[in-house]
Design a protein around this motif. Structure first.
Motif, PDB file in Angstrom:
ATOM      1  N   ILE A  85     -11.751   0.468 -11.455  1.00 16.23           N
ATOM      2  CA  ILE A  85     -10.349   0.352 -11.057  1.00 16.23           C
ATOM      3  C   ILE A  85     -10.099   1.125  -9.768  1.00 16.23           C
ATOM      4  O   ILE A  85      -9.393   0.655  -8.866  1.00 16.23           O
ATOM      5  CB  ILE A  85      -9.429   0.836 -12.200  1.00 16.23           C
ATOM      6  CG1 ILE A  85      -9.545  -0.117 -13.398  1.00 16.23           C
ATOM      7  CG2 ILE A  85      -7.973   0.918 -11.736  1.00 16.23           C
ATOM      8  CD1 ILE A  85      -8.881   0.392 -14.669  1.00 16.23           C
ATOM      9  N   ALA A  86     -10.685   2.309  -9.650  1.00 17.44           N
ATOM     10  CA  ALA A  86     -10.541   3.101  -8.423  1.00 17.44           C
ATOM     11  C   ALA A  86     -11.088   2.342  -7.218  1.00 17.44           C
ATOM     12  O   ALA A  86     -10.481   2.345  -6.134  1.00 17.44           O
ATOM     13  CB  ALA A  86     -11.258   4.441  -8.584  1.00 17.44           C
TER      14      ALA A  86
ATOM     15  N   GLY B 139      -9.060   1.051  -3.862  1.00 19.95           N
ATOM     16  CA  GLY B 139      -9.503   1.336  -2.504  1.00 19.95           C
ATOM     17  C   GLY B 139      -9.614   0.086  -1.657  1.00 19.95           C
ATOM     18  O   GLY B 139      -9.210   0.069  -0.497  1.00 19.95           O
ATOM     19  N   LYS B 140     -10.179  -0.975  -2.238  1.00 23.66           N
ATOM     20  CA  LYS B 140     -10.374  -2.220  -1.495  1.00 23.66           C
ATOM     21  C   LYS B 140      -9.048  -2.879  -1.135  1.00 23.66           C
ATOM     22  O   LYS B 140      -8.881  -3.387  -0.021  1.00 23.66           O
ATOM     23  CB  LYS B 140     -11.227  -3.182  -2.313  1.00 23.66           C
ATOM     24  CG  LYS B 140     -12.695  -2.797  -2.388  1.00 23.66           C
ATOM     25  CD  LYS B 140     -13.478  -3.749  -3.274  1.00 23.66           C
ATOM     26  CE  LYS B 140     -14.961  -3.391  -3.283  1.00 23.66           C
ATOM     27  NZ  LYS B 140     -15.731  -4.238  -4.242  1.00 23.66           N
ATOM     28  N   LYS B 141      -8.099  -2.883  -2.072  1.00 26.30           N
ATOM     29  CA  LYS B 141      -6.856  -3.614  -1.829  1.00 26.30           C
ATOM     30  C   LYS B 141      -5.814  -2.787  -1.078  1.00 26.30           C
ATOM     31  O   LYS B 141      -5.097  -3.302  -0.220  1.00 26.30           O
ATOM     32  CB  LYS B 141      -6.254  -4.108  -3.147  1.00 26.30           C
ATOM     33  CG  LYS B 141      -5.047  -5.032  -2.944  1.00 26.30           C
ATOM     34  CD  LYS B 141      -4.639  -5.708  -4.227  1.00 26.30           C
ATOM     35  CE  LYS B 141      -3.432  -6.631  -4.026  1.00 26.30           C
ATOM     36  NZ  LYS B 141      -3.774  -7.793  -3.177  1.00 26.30           N
ATOM     37  N   PHE B 142      -5.751  -1.490  -1.385  1.00 26.63           N
ATOM     38  CA  PHE B 142      -4.677  -0.672  -0.833  1.00 26.63           C
ATOM     39  C   PHE B 142      -5.154   0.469   0.060  1.00 26.63           C
ATOM     40  O   PHE B 142      -4.325   1.163   0.658  1.00 26.63           O
ATOM     41  CB  PHE B 142      -3.838  -0.076  -1.973  1.00 26.63           C
ATOM     42  CG  PHE B 142      -3.239  -1.122  -2.879  1.00 26.63           C
ATOM     43  CD1 PHE B 142      -2.320  -2.041  -2.409  1.00 26.63           C
ATOM     44  CD2 PHE B 142      -3.612  -1.191  -4.216  1.00 26.63           C
ATOM     45  CE1 PHE B 142      -1.769  -3.002  -3.239  1.00 26.63           C
ATOM     46  CE2 PHE B 142      -3.070  -2.144  -5.057  1.00 26.63           C
ATOM     47  CZ  PHE B 142      -2.143  -3.059  -4.565  1.00 26.63           C
TER      48      PHE B 142
ATOM     49  N   ALA C 236       0.810  -1.201   0.000  1.00 24.91           N
ATOM     50  CA  ALA C 236       0.000   0.000   0.000  1.00 24.91           C
ATOM     51  C   ALA C 236       0.851   1.262   0.000  1.00 24.91           C
ATOM     52  O   ALA C 236       0.475   2.259  -0.597  1.00 24.91           O
ATOM     53  CB  ALA C 236      -0.937   0.000   1.198  1.00 24.91           C
ATOM     54  N   GLN C 237       2.028   1.221   0.658  1.00 23.28           N
ATOM     55  CA  GLN C 237       2.804   2.447   0.793  1.00 23.28           C
ATOM     56  C   GLN C 237       3.384   2.904  -0.534  1.00 23.28           C
ATOM     57  O   GLN C 237       3.821   4.053  -0.666  1.00 23.28           O
ATOM     58  CB  GLN C 237       3.926   2.254   1.816  1.00 23.28           C
ATOM     59  CG  GLN C 237       5.051   1.349   1.335  1.00 23.28           C
ATOM     60  CD  GLN C 237       6.087   1.095   2.419  1.00 23.28           C
ATOM     61  OE1 GLN C 237       5.900   1.498   3.559  1.00 23.28           O
ATOM     62  NE2 GLN C 237       7.163   0.440   2.062  1.00 23.28           N
ATOM     63  N   ASP C 238       3.402   2.025  -1.554  1.00 16.28           N
ATOM     64  CA  ASP C 238       3.900   2.416  -2.867  1.00 16.28           C
ATOM     65  C   ASP C 238       2.926   3.349  -3.581  1.00 16.28           C
ATOM     66  O   ASP C 238       3.321   4.069  -4.499  1.00 16.28           O
ATOM     67  CB  ASP C 238       4.146   1.184  -3.737  1.00 16.28           C
ATOM     68  CG  ASP C 238       5.288   0.332  -3.203  1.00 16.28           C
ATOM     69  OD1 ASP C 238       6.164   0.896  -2.530  1.00 16.28           O
ATOM     70  OD2 ASP C 238       5.286  -0.881  -3.465  1.00 16.28           O
ATOM     71  N   LEU C 239       1.668   3.313  -3.197  1.00 23.86           N
ATOM     72  CA  LEU C 239       0.661   4.193  -3.770  1.00 23.86           C
ATOM     73  C   LEU C 239       0.396   5.345  -2.808  1.00 23.86           C
ATOM     74  O   LEU C 239       0.444   5.164  -1.595  1.00 23.86           O
ATOM     75  CB  LEU C 239      -0.653   3.434  -4.004  1.00 23.86           C
ATOM     76  CG  LEU C 239      -0.678   2.396  -5.116  1.00 23.86           C
ATOM     77  CD1 LEU C 239      -2.030   1.686  -5.111  1.00 23.86           C
ATOM     78  CD2 LEU C 239      -0.428   3.023  -6.474  1.00 23.86           C
ATOM     79  N   PRO C 240       0.081   6.541  -3.346  1.00 22.30           N
ATOM     80  CA  PRO C 240      -0.306   7.638  -2.442  1.00 22.30           C
ATOM     81  C   PRO C 240      -1.639   7.339  -1.772  1.00 22.30           C
ATOM     82  O   PRO C 240      -2.423   6.516  -2.255  1.00 22.30           O
ATOM     83  CB  PRO C 240      -0.408   8.839  -3.385  1.00 22.30           C
ATOM     84  CG  PRO C 240      -0.616   8.264  -4.742  1.00 22.30           C
ATOM     85  CD  PRO C 240       0.085   6.938  -4.760  1.00 22.30           C
ATOM     86  N   ASP C 241      -1.900   8.015  -0.678  1.00 20.34           N
ATOM     87  CA  ASP C 241      -3.161   7.814   0.035  1.00 20.34           C
ATOM     88  C   ASP C 241      -4.352   8.270  -0.801  1.00 20.34           C
ATOM     89  O   ASP C 241      -5.438   7.696  -0.714  1.00 20.34           O
ATOM     90  CB  ASP C 241      -3.151   8.586   1.366  1.00 20.34           C
ATOM     91  CG  ASP C 241      -2.160   8.002   2.363  1.00 20.34           C
ATOM     92  OD1 ASP C 241      -1.861   6.795   2.255  1.00 20.34           O
ATOM     93  OD2 ASP C 241      -1.690   8.757   3.232  1.00 20.34           O
ATOM     94  N   THR C 242      -4.140   9.336  -1.583  1.00 20.43           N
ATOM     95  CA  THR C 242      -5.223   9.862  -2.423  1.00 20.43           C
ATOM     96  C   THR C 242      -4.688  10.136  -3.821  1.00 20.43           C
ATOM     97  O   THR C 242      -3.493  10.454  -3.995  1.00 20.43           O
ATOM     98  CB  THR C 242      -5.798  11.167  -1.844  1.00 20.43           C
ATOM     99  OG1 THR C 242      -4.773  12.157  -1.802  1.00 20.43           O
ATOM    100  CG2 THR C 242      -6.367  10.949  -0.464  1.00 20.43           C
ATOM    101  N   MET C 243      -5.550  10.014  -4.803  1.00 21.22           N
ATOM    102  CA  MET C 243      -5.201  10.344  -6.179  1.00 21.22           C
ATOM    103  C   MET C 243      -6.395  11.011  -6.844  1.00 21.22           C
ATOM    104  O   MET C 243      -7.543  10.785  -6.458  1.00 21.22           O
ATOM    105  CB  MET C 243      -4.815   9.091  -6.972  1.00 21.22           C
ATOM    106  CG  MET C 243      -3.428   8.564  -6.696  1.00 21.22           C
ATOM    107  SD  MET C 243      -2.930   7.261  -7.860  1.00 21.22           S
ATOM    108  CE  MET C 243      -3.771   5.856  -7.148  1.00 21.22           C
TER     109      MET C 243
ATOM    110  N   LYS D  77       1.746  -1.656 -11.285  1.00 29.48           N
ATOM    111  CA  LYS D  77       1.769  -2.864 -10.455  1.00 29.48           C
ATOM    112  C   LYS D  77       0.435  -3.028  -9.744  1.00 29.48           C
ATOM    113  O   LYS D  77      -0.129  -4.142  -9.699  1.00 29.48           O
ATOM    114  CB  LYS D  77       2.907  -2.777  -9.438  1.00 29.48           C
ATOM    115  CG  LYS D  77       3.026  -4.013  -8.543  1.00 29.48           C
ATOM    116  CD  LYS D  77       4.200  -3.860  -7.569  1.00 29.48           C
ATOM    117  CE  LYS D  77       4.320  -5.109  -6.688  1.00 29.48           C
ATOM    118  NZ  LYS D  77       5.410  -4.975  -5.692  1.00 29.48           N
ATOM    119  N   ALA D  78      -0.100  -1.933  -9.211  1.00 29.67           N
ATOM    120  CA  ALA D  78      -1.404  -1.993  -8.558  1.00 29.67           C
ATOM    121  C   ALA D  78      -2.500  -2.338  -9.561  1.00 29.67           C
ATOM    122  O   ALA D  78      -3.432  -3.091  -9.253  1.00 29.67           O
ATOM    123  CB  ALA D  78      -1.702  -0.650  -7.883  1.00 29.67           C
ATOM    124  N   LEU D  79      -2.396  -1.797 -10.777  1.00 27.64           N
ATOM    125  CA  LEU D  79      -3.357  -2.114 -11.832  1.00 27.64           C
ATOM    126  C   LEU D  79      -3.353  -3.614 -12.116  1.00 27.64           C
ATOM    127  O   LEU D  79      -4.410  -4.234 -12.303  1.00 27.64           O
ATOM    128  CB  LEU D  79      -2.992  -1.331 -13.099  1.00 27.64           C
ATOM    129  CG  LEU D  79      -3.962  -1.401 -14.267  1.00 27.64           C
ATOM    130  CD1 LEU D  79      -5.240  -0.629 -13.968  1.00 27.64           C
ATOM    131  CD2 LEU D  79      -3.299  -0.855 -15.537  1.00 27.64           C
TER     132      LEU D  79
END
Length: 376
Positions: A49-50, A54-57, A24-31, A276-278
């Motif tokens: 996708i959004a 949210g569910k995973k990260f 999760a830390q690889d992605l920002p908290d908000t986009m 990667k998250a995608l």
């Protein structure tokens, strides 16, 4: 024994939490993402996708919908959005073409992360008498104000049938949603779009019905004429479309929509984390719409696409064994074209500053064609 079990469980829980946090830390908290307006395939897919992110990260995503290409691009270019789910305006901006052939715009660098293959043809109301593209002569064709992404595809597809804009009645609507729903309201006879747009399902269920004018792969002359207008499409057989019976196939063209794009200066690490998250959330969103299985990176992470891939995306695609030497060669050639156009613009703009905007656009489009031809 019980104490040992509790300790093991606690350690296991901490490891699980640590693994989640590391991802999760690889992605920002908000986009913030931009997309086509509500009701479009692009908005529905961005939303799915959004939701998966949210569910995973735990990442919160705000989507800013817009019915125009400029409305989707400005927040990205001004740093107010992180990513944009675009259509062919990505290609047009990189070329400084159509609505972007003005002194305020011109060619600008964008980078792709992934892009879903999408079918497209002339979509007509079944009662309009448009069996083939050539039958559109004299009919009302819905265009979208300020949206070259939709409009030039219609121009290209009309060319497939030997038609120009002078051969049809162009009816311009203020937004994409209004144009797509105009056939159901009997305000137009046909338009050009992806076959899974929500308004087409309404058309298919309406008294007018729906028909897809075919773009047959073996029509060499038709494809030659189409590609002279828009050189980013190819023949495609589509089996997912509004009103299409199970087991049937509609002969269309394929392009990329939506294309997830960002700016060239976006951190490679940020883009790597995004793609990667995608990939890691694919199972959560792949059934979000009928076409979302095409987001598998084996399809969405490959050229050809409207703009070069971002280095952060390429790094991940190489790790996954998806990106090849041929893809590297394609990316280098596409980057060369974009760089050449940006260099030509830097010379062209000051030399023609005294022109009217209309004359400026026409002269730049001619110069753009010369530069593109010199690279072939």
């Amino acid at each position: 024994m019980k104490t040992r079990t509790h300790i093991a469980a606690a350690v296991s829980g901490l490891m699980t939490l640590s693994a989640f946090s590391a991802s999760a830390q690889d992605l920002p908290d908000t986009m913030i993402w931009t997309s086509y307006d509500v009701g479009s395939a692009g908005y529905a897919e961005a939303s799915a996708i959004a939701d998966a992110f949210g569910k995973k990260f735990g990442t919160r995503v705000r989507i800013q919908p817009s019915g125009s290409g400029i409305g989707r691009l400005q927040p990205l270019l001004q740093g107010r959005a992180d990513y944009a789910f675009l259509a062919t305006e990505a290609f047009f901006l990189s070329e400084g073409a159509y609505d972007f052939a003005t002194p305020d715009w011109g060619p600008k660098e964008l980078r792709a992360i992934a892009g879903r293959p999408a079918g497209l043809t002339l979509v007509a109301a079944a009662d309009a008498g448009i069996e083939t593209v050539a039958d559109a002569r004299g009919k009302r064709i819905a265009f979208v104000a300020g949206n070259p992404s939709v409009n030039v595809k219609c121009e290209a597809i009309l060319a497939f049938g030997g038609l120009t804009l002078d051969d049809v009645e162009v009816v311009t609507f203020p937004t994409y949603a209004a144009a797509m729903s105009s056939m159901t309201r009997n305000e137009s006879d046909a338009t050009c779009t992806t076959p899974t747009t929500s308004q087409l399902y309404e058309l298919a269920e309406s008294p007018r019905g729906i028909h897809y004018a075919p773009l047959e792969a073996d029509n060499a002359e038709g494809w030659k004429q189409l590609l002279e207008v828009l050189p980013i499409m190819s023949p495609s057989n589509e089996d997912v479309a509004a009103g299409l019976a199970e087991g049937e196939v509609a002969k269309m063209g394929a392009y990329r929509y939506p294309i997830i794009t960002t700016t060239v200066d976006k951190s490679a690490d940020d883009v790597y984390a995004f793609i990667k998250a995608l990939d890691e959330t694919y199972d959560l969103y792949k059934d979000g719409t009928a076409a979302m299985k095409r987001w598998a990176l084996e399809r969405s992470g490959k050229p050809a696409i409207d703009v070069p891939f971002h280095e952060g995306a390429i790094r991940y695609l190489k790790e996954k064994g998806i990106w090849t030497a041929e893809d590297d060669a394609w990316n280098a050639k596409r980057t060369e074209r974009m760089d050449a156009l940006i260099a030509a613009w830097a010379e062209f703009k000051p030399q023609n500053a005294d022109m009217s905007e209309e004359e400026f656009a026409a002269a730049w489009m001619a110069r753009r064609a010369e530069v593109a031809a010199s690279l072939n």
